[in-house]
Design an enzyme around this catalytic site. Structure first.
Site, PDB file in Angstrom:
ATOM      1  CE  LYS A  55       4.907   6.235   1.221  1.00 21.63           C
ATOM      2  NZ  LYS A  55       5.596   5.875   2.446  1.00 21.63           N
ATOM      3  CD  GLN A  99       7.851   6.312   5.172  1.00 18.54           C
ATOM      4  OE1 GLN A  99       6.857   6.052   4.506  1.00 18.54           O
ATOM      5  NE2 GLN A  99       9.040   6.451   4.632  1.00 18.54           N
ATOM      6  CG  ASP A 122       5.833  -0.799   2.350  1.00 21.60           C
ATOM      7  OD1 ASP A 122       6.118  -0.197   1.303  1.00 21.60           O
ATOM      8  OD2 ASP A 122       5.848  -0.285   3.475  1.00 21.60           O
TER       9      ASP A 122
END
Ligand code: GUN
Length: 297
Positions: A55, A99, A122
């Site tokens: 990422k 995460q 997200d």
């Protein structure tokens, strides 16, 4: 039936990242805004470390600022919430990603709820879940199902209306948002899961099959309707008979490609779309936070 077309998610993701990078360049030169993405990794999970490294690399390649915060496995919920709050208040940060999975002392839902929904790249915050299910334009959409939808729309020339779709799996990260996205595209959608009575029968009705269960090669080719389009979200590492390991999806690729008209491979299908969509979401978030219309990608 000719062999299935292989849907090249790797190439599509590369193209999407290029389009994002072009728009980022415009945002910088025309408005003086550089989008910033902050990623928090708690603990040492090896798969998560790989994701976070990729990422960071791809964020920088797209011309955006990448901030990474590594916190120890024994981080308290209070300390993690304080970090999220700090990033919520940092104007340089347009997107925040925590995460998953998180260590067991931390309440995942409480952390996701603490993220400013407008920075929730997200799309896991209940506000964004609600925006997606009501069809609001402002929401941020979870990256993996967004990527699957892009591949499907590209394959079908933009129009999915009237297609019968079966989504296998009901997770908050893939199955449920996938249901909402396909419904928005006017598909007739069934969500199947571990208690579904006759899964092969459900799958045999579908023009589109999205498999997101995390069980290696569970969906067999002879379950499929002739000409079905198959999107395989699974990434499972299995032992090879001759030793070593390999990655396989939730679909038995060899038998499925004999029946399907198109199918995503593993690896190189849905996988690369997730980070590309994260970059797209970060660009969208940066535009929305600055009152600029987000570009169509
Ligand atoms: N862990 C596995 N996939 C994801 C994802 O898409 N987002 C986050 N935050 N964590 C993950």
């Amino acid at each position: 039936m000719p062999e299935a077309k292989i849907i090249d998610g790797k190439a599509f993701a590369a193209g999407l990242r290029e389009r994002v990078a072009k728009e980022v360049e415009k945002l910088k030169s025309e408005k003086g805004i550089t989008p910033g993405l902050a990623v928090i990794l708690v603990g040492e999970d090896p798969a998560s470390q790989v994701y976070v490294r990729n990422k960071g690399k791809q964020t920088v390649e797209a011309g955006m600022n990448s901030l990474e915060f590594k916190m120890s496995e024994d981080t308290s919920q209070e300390d993690l919430l304080a970090k999220v709050e700090e990033l919520n208040n940092n104007p340089e940060v347009n997107g925040i990603l925590v995460q998953l999975p998180l260590p067991k002392q931390i309440d995942e839902q409480a952390v996701l709820a603490a993220i400013n929904p407008d920075k929730d790249v997200d799309g896991f915050h209940v506000v964004n879940v609600g925006r997606l299910s009501t069809g609001s334009k402002e929401g941020l959409v979870p990256c993996t199902p967004l990527g699957c939808t892009m591949l499907l729309k590209d394959h079908f020339g933009g129009d999915l209306s009237g297609k019968k779709a079966v989504v296998i799996g009901r997770s908050n990260i893939v199955g449920k948002p996938m249901f909402n996205l396909l419904l928005q595209e006017s598909c007739t959608v069934t969500v199947a899961h571990s208690r579904t009575k006759d899964l092969p029968e459900e799958v045999s009705q579908a023009d589109i099959v999205v498999a997101a269960v995390g069980r290696p090669e569970m969906v067999k080719g002879d379950w499929l309707k002739d000409g079905a389009v198959v999107i395989d979200v699974g990434i499972n590492r299995i032992e090879k008979p001759e030793g070593g390991t390999r990655l396989v999806g939730d679909v038995d690729f060899e038998s499925a490609k004999e029946r399907a008209s198109a199918i995503t491979p593993v690896p190189g299908g849905v996988g690369p779309m997730t980070i590309a969509c994260l970059l797209a979401n970060t660009l969208t978030a940066a535009c929305q936070q600055n009152g600029i219309e987000a570009p169509a990608l």
